[in-house]
Each structure stands twice: as structure tokens, then as C-alpha cells.
Design an enzyme around this catalytic site. Sequence first.
Site, PDB file in Angstrom:
ATOM      1  N   SER A  10      -5.769 -34.255 -30.262  1.00  0.00           N
ATOM      2  CA  SER A  10      -5.925 -34.292 -28.811  1.00  0.00           C
ATOM      3  C   SER A  10      -7.391 -34.304 -28.398  1.00  0.00           C
ATOM      4  CB  SER A  10      -5.185 -33.121 -28.176  1.00  0.00           C
ATOM      5  OG  SER A  10      -5.625 -31.899 -28.751  1.00  0.00           O
ATOM      6  N   VAL A  16     -10.514 -37.210 -27.473  1.00  0.00           N
ATOM      7  CA  VAL A  16     -10.427 -38.345 -26.537  1.00  0.00           C
ATOM      8  C   VAL A  16      -9.580 -39.491 -27.104  1.00  0.00           C
ATOM      9  CG1 VAL A  16     -12.600 -39.453 -27.277  1.00  0.00           C
ATOM     10  CG2 VAL A  16     -11.785 -39.758 -24.949  1.00  0.00           C
ATOM     11  N   LYS A  56      -3.319 -29.419 -33.735  1.00  0.00           N
ATOM     12  CA  LYS A  56      -3.225 -28.174 -34.518  1.00  0.00           C
ATOM     13  C   LYS A  56      -3.741 -26.939 -33.793  1.00  0.00           C
ATOM     14  CE  LYS A  56      -7.417 -28.580 -37.379  1.00  0.00           C
ATOM     15  NZ  LYS A  56      -7.915 -28.667 -38.745  1.00  0.00           N
ATOM     16  N   ALA A  75     -18.757 -32.614 -26.623  1.00  0.00           N
ATOM     17  CA  ALA A  75     -19.711 -33.727 -26.493  1.00  0.00           C
ATOM     18  C   ALA A  75     -20.562 -33.516 -25.251  1.00  0.00           C
ATOM     19  CB  ALA A  75     -18.969 -35.050 -26.427  1.00  0.00           C
ATOM     20  N   GLN A  76     -21.851 -33.779 -25.416  1.00  0.00           N
ATOM     21  CA  GLN A  76     -22.776 -33.455 -24.324  1.00  0.00           C
ATOM     22  C   GLN A  76     -23.363 -34.684 -23.661  1.00  0.00           C
ATOM     23  OE1 GLN A  76     -25.861 -31.122 -26.118  1.00  0.00           O
ATOM     24  NE2 GLN A  76     -24.557 -29.359 -26.502  1.00  0.00           N
ATOM     25  N   GLY A  98     -23.148 -38.079 -23.572  1.00  0.00           N
ATOM     26  CA  GLY A  98     -22.403 -39.005 -22.743  1.00  0.00           C
ATOM     27  C   GLY A  98     -21.764 -40.149 -23.494  1.00  0.00           C
ATOM     28  N   GLU A 103     -30.944 -42.713 -24.458  1.00  0.00           N
ATOM     29  CA  GLU A 103     -30.910 -41.966 -25.720  1.00  0.00           C
ATOM     30  C   GLU A 103     -31.549 -42.796 -26.823  1.00  0.00           C
ATOM     31  OE1 GLU A 103     -26.986 -40.429 -26.507  1.00  0.00           O
ATOM     32  OE2 GLU A 103     -27.185 -38.920 -24.949  1.00  0.00           O
ATOM     33  N   HIS A 111     -27.283 -34.575 -37.255  1.00  0.00           N
ATOM     34  CA  HIS A 111     -28.001 -34.573 -35.982  1.00  0.00           C
ATOM     35  C   HIS A 111     -29.327 -33.874 -36.199  1.00  0.00           C
ATOM     36  CE1 HIS A 111     -28.993 -34.229 -31.785  1.00  0.00           C
ATOM     37  NE2 HIS A 111     -27.964 -35.004 -31.498  1.00  0.00           N
ATOM     38  N   ARG A 119     -31.412 -41.572 -35.672  1.00  0.00           N
ATOM     39  CA  ARG A 119     -31.145 -40.165 -36.002  1.00  0.00           C
ATOM     40  C   ARG A 119     -31.511 -39.779 -37.424  1.00  0.00           C
ATOM     41  NH1 ARG A 119     -25.595 -38.674 -32.804  1.00  0.00           N
ATOM     42  NH2 ARG A 119     -26.701 -38.470 -30.848  1.00  0.00           N
ATOM     43  N   HIS A 179     -23.111 -33.875 -38.252  1.00  0.00           N
ATOM     44  CA  HIS A 179     -22.693 -34.131 -36.870  1.00  0.00           C
ATOM     45  C   HIS A 179     -21.582 -35.164 -36.746  1.00  0.00           C
ATOM     46  CE1 HIS A 179     -23.129 -34.186 -32.588  1.00  0.00           C
ATOM     47  NE2 HIS A 179     -23.509 -35.443 -32.548  1.00  0.00           N
ATOM     48  N   ARG A 200     -24.436 -44.251 -36.811  1.00  0.00           N
ATOM     49  CA  ARG A 200     -23.915 -44.445 -35.453  1.00  0.00           C
ATOM     50  C   ARG A 200     -25.041 -44.372 -34.417  1.00  0.00           C
ATOM     51  NH1 ARG A 200     -21.802 -40.160 -31.449  1.00  0.00           N
ATOM     52  NH2 ARG A 200     -23.331 -38.936 -32.580  1.00  0.00           N
ATOM     53  N   LEU A 228     -17.796 -41.677 -28.558  1.00  0.00           N
ATOM     54  CA  LEU A 228     -16.752 -41.497 -27.535  1.00  0.00           C
ATOM     55  C   LEU A 228     -16.264 -42.888 -27.124  1.00  0.00           C
ATOM     56  CD1 LEU A 228     -18.341 -38.657 -25.351  1.00  0.00           C
ATOM     57  CD2 LEU A 228     -16.368 -38.451 -26.860  1.00  0.00           C
TER      58      LEU A 228
END
Length: 512
Positions: free
Chosen positions: A9, A11, A31, A42-43, A45, A109, A223, A267, A328, A363, A369
Site C-alpha cells: 500500500s 503509492v 503487511k 518521501a519528501q 517530490g 533537484e 542517499h 547521487r 536509499h 535513479r 514516485l
Amino acid sequence: MAKIVVIGSGVAGLIAAAEASRHHEVILVTKANLAESNTHYAQGGIAAVVSTDDTIAEHVADTMFAGAGMCWEPAVEVLCAEGPGRINDLVNFGVEFDRTGADFAMGLEAAHSHARILHAGGDATGAVTSNALVETVRRTATEIREYTFVADIVVDNNHVTGVQVLDADGMQFIAADAVILASGGAGQLYRHTTNPAVTTGDGVAAAFRAGAELADVEFYQFHPTALAVPGSFLISEAVRGEGAVLIDANGERFMQKIHPLAELAPRDVVARGIQRTMIEQGGQPVLLDATALGSDFLAQRFPSITKACRSYGLNWGRDPIPVTPAAHYWMGGIATDTFGRTSIPGLYAVGEVACTGAHGANRLASNSLLESIVFAHRAVRALGEQWPEDAPSVRWANAAPLAELELLEPDHTTTAQVVDRVELQTLMWDNVGLARTKSELESALTQLHSWRPADPAHRLFPDWEDANLLLLARTVTEAALAREESRGGHYRLDFPDTDPAKARPITLVRKA
Ligand SMILES: Cc1cc2nc3c(=O)[nH]c(=O)nc-3n(C[C@H](O)[C@H](O)[C@H](O)COP(=O)(O)OP(=O)(O)OC[C@H]3O[C@@H](n4cnc5c(N)ncnc54)[C@H](O)[C@@H]3O)c2cc1C
């Protein structure tokens, strides 16, 4: 009306359940409680092209560049082209993105050529998105089973027939016409991770046991900036996007010497830059200096981080804060085509559990997301369609994989010691982390083979999780050994260069 079981559950699972409920009977199994997931934390965006001075082609180019030669272009094109439509869907599901006047407020970002990061609640994008979708799914799904653990995926006659689940009443079978696996990543493989406790890679492990093909599992994104405190609270990339800088113990910026994009380099480059600086200063964390942004701006733009800093006695408007890298995001996972279809007919994988090839070896920030939303939507669109014989191998139709590994289940009858999670996480951090060598990887494998999972007949949730982590630790270590080069989220100290001839995936299947 087909019966669809959605697992997870976050996104990806919530979008899959919401969309599939329009035409099918949907059972959502998760679970923990419905709101618990990586997504919730998630911060920064969601990346998408929604402004007129930005283009899909540039989003594609940025994604491909960050992916270090390993992206599968058709998946990247789908990701970027369908992004704007899916953002529209989120707005219709009730997600209130931050705005400047009537327009979306856009953040910048690392490694994005445009400010294209939509955010909500300042730095609470995940929670705002998850809350809106949870509300929708509570209304639309046929049945929701919280605190229900998916242990295994059942396949009969080369087609998924359902899942084995464990809850307070014991193990049961849920039959399904199709299963959409959206059970997220496996940050818990590592001692230091930004991921919550639910991220134990259960779906990848269950799919692997069922015979599904995995890909790119050696690529793990660390990260660069987690708060150097227990729990590794994430300090979003967006903070550096707004102008915060990294300094060493002498107060000097060091990223300018390492990469032309300095703090906004990809990253893996920033994470290794920090790691190297930490080694040079005796293990002391480096500092993230956001003081120039001012306390008022930080509190308004990053309310969650401000609160987290305060809870550790830190005032980031006044003082630089200590940061360190942490595991991360897993680029690898269950190999799929561009509709989330795996190598097992009837089994779809979407979100972080999947490896669509859209992220390649690394990534691009805020693309995950987006990937979850875009591919969950596409999997639902493909329900009921003929299963293509070439899913997911369509991805390597033109160039064979670099290696096709077959993993034999070890003979546990001779292994005495049941795996201990902290020991496993420490081993993975030390030997299979940001920088790897052949000898450390081989020694990790020997250690992993000396552990066994708990007896299946007596497993509770944590025992299943430990068994899954042990299996996945082996897959990551085997693939990391096989890739004798450095690229994106896989760095070999003994093979520090990128070898253009090796820009092909490593696949893994269970040896029958
Ligand atoms: C702190 C943090 C910040 C982030 N910030 C960003 C960001 O700003 N932008 C961005 O794009 N990405 C970000 N990410 C990454 C992003 O959040 C994830 O990649 C994404 O949310 C994955 O979504 P998902 O639905 O695939 O999985 P998750 O959100 O992880 O959901 C997985 C679900 O599966 C359930 N589950 C797991 N195993 C089982 C099982 N055995 N049985 C039943 N259910 C199970 C879990 O309980 C959970 O509900 C961030 C990640 C973290 C940790």
C-alpha cells in the site's frame, strides 16, 4: 470481472488498487497498516514536465544521463511522457500540490536540467499523496487486508494462481486471476538506511522463489545526506537544490573539487565524495550548511526536516548539521516490460519492487514516485491482455545480458546458525555497500552461506523478513561480484572505471 490481488500500500499499490477497482474485484493485502510504506516518508517530490519551458525530451535526457548508460530507453520515454497525465490523476484523487499562485510550485533537484519537482505540504509529498490515495482506496477496493504478510506467490502451469498469506489466523491461500506486486524495496538490507522497517524486499524474494527473473540488483542507491543520528532521517536533495552546501570538518566545501556540478552532482558521486571525506577525517560525519537559506525559509519550505532536526537538538537555521550516506533506493528488482509484466504470466511488478530499466544504474532524484504511478497505471491497463512471450526479455532483445546468473538454493541441512538481521545488515554495509572489492564480496558470500533462515513451519513475520533479506543479500552480492566495473550505484574499488562494453544488465533466476 477478474479477481486482482494487489500487494502493498505504497503509492504503486494504492494507484493499482484505485485504478483496477474501476473494473475488477480488488483485494489489497499489506503487511502493516494501510498508510505505512516508503512512500509515506518521501519528501522532495515527484518529477514531471508540467511547465512550458521544460520538455519531455529534456526529462528523458536527464534520466538517461543519471542512469549511467544502463537505462532502457523505451521505459524512460514512457516514464517521462506519461508523467504529466498521471500528475493530473493525482490531483483528481485529491493530492494538493504546493502552488505559487495558480501554478505548481516547482523545486530543483540534483542532475535535473529544470526545476520540475512537484511537492506537497512543503517536504511531505509522500504523506500527502499517500493520505489522499488511502482515502480513495478505502472507498473503492473490494477488500483490504492490513497486517497480512504475503509469504509466497503461487504459480501453477506457468501462470500465477494466487498468494500464500500469513496473518493472526495462520497461513492461508488467496486465489487470484492476476497479482500486482507493489511491495517496495529492501533498504533493510543495510545497517544504515533511510527506509522504514517494512522495506525487507519480501516481494522480490517471493517472486524469485516463484521463478521470476530479476535484473540490475547490484545497483543500490545510497542517499548522500541522511542525518548522522540513529534512524538516519533523510535530508532531502531539495535542500541542496535550494542552495545548501557540504563542508568538511575544517569548514571547506569539498564537492567542487570532485565534480563540476558540486553538491548537485549525481547521487552516487556525492555519496562517495562524502564517504571519502569522512574516511579522511577519521569517520566524522561531514556537515550540511543550510544556514544561508535562513530559519524562516527552512521552516516554511522544509517543515518535516526542521521538526526532525529539532527533535535531535539541532538548529539547522543557525548551525551546519552532521550528515552521512545511507541506503536509499534499489534500482534493481523483478524484471518487467513497460507494462509491469514479469517473466511469470499473471504476475505484474510495479514501483520499487520492479526493475523496469527506467532508472538504469542510478535513479534520477524524484523519478521513483513517478515510476510507481506511471507503471502501476500501465499494469492495470494491461490486465486481461494476452501475455507477451517476450516479457520482460524484450529489454535485452538487441544485446544479450552481461551475465545470466542462476542461484542454487543452498543446502541448509548442514548450516547451524539462523541468520541474525543486524549481523546481516552490518555485513552488507561493510562488504557490499558504497565501495566494493572482490575479496570483500567473496568473504560476504562465505558468511551469507553460513547462515540459514528459520524453519518455514514456525516463521512469524520477522522470520519471513529475515529469510527474504538473506536470499536477497546473496543475489546482490553475486551480481556485484559478476560486474567487474564501476557504474552508477555499483562501485568497485578494484575496477574503478566504467567499461562501455558492460552496459548490459545482469539477470538472475533461481536454479530449479
Ligand atoms: C525517506 C525517503 C524519502 C524519499 N523521497 C522521495 C522523493 O522525494 N521522491 C521520489 O520520487 N522518491 C522518494 N523516495 C523513494 C520512494 O519513496 C519509493 O521509491 C516509493 O515510495 C516506492 O513506492 P512503492 O509503492 O513501490 O513501495 P512502498 O511505498 O515502499 O510500499 C510498499 C508496500 O508494500 C508493503 N509490503 C511489503 N512487504 C509486504 C509483504 N510481504 N506482504 C504484504 N505487504 C507488504 C509495505 O508495507 C508497503 O505498504 C524516498 C524514499 C524514502 C525512504
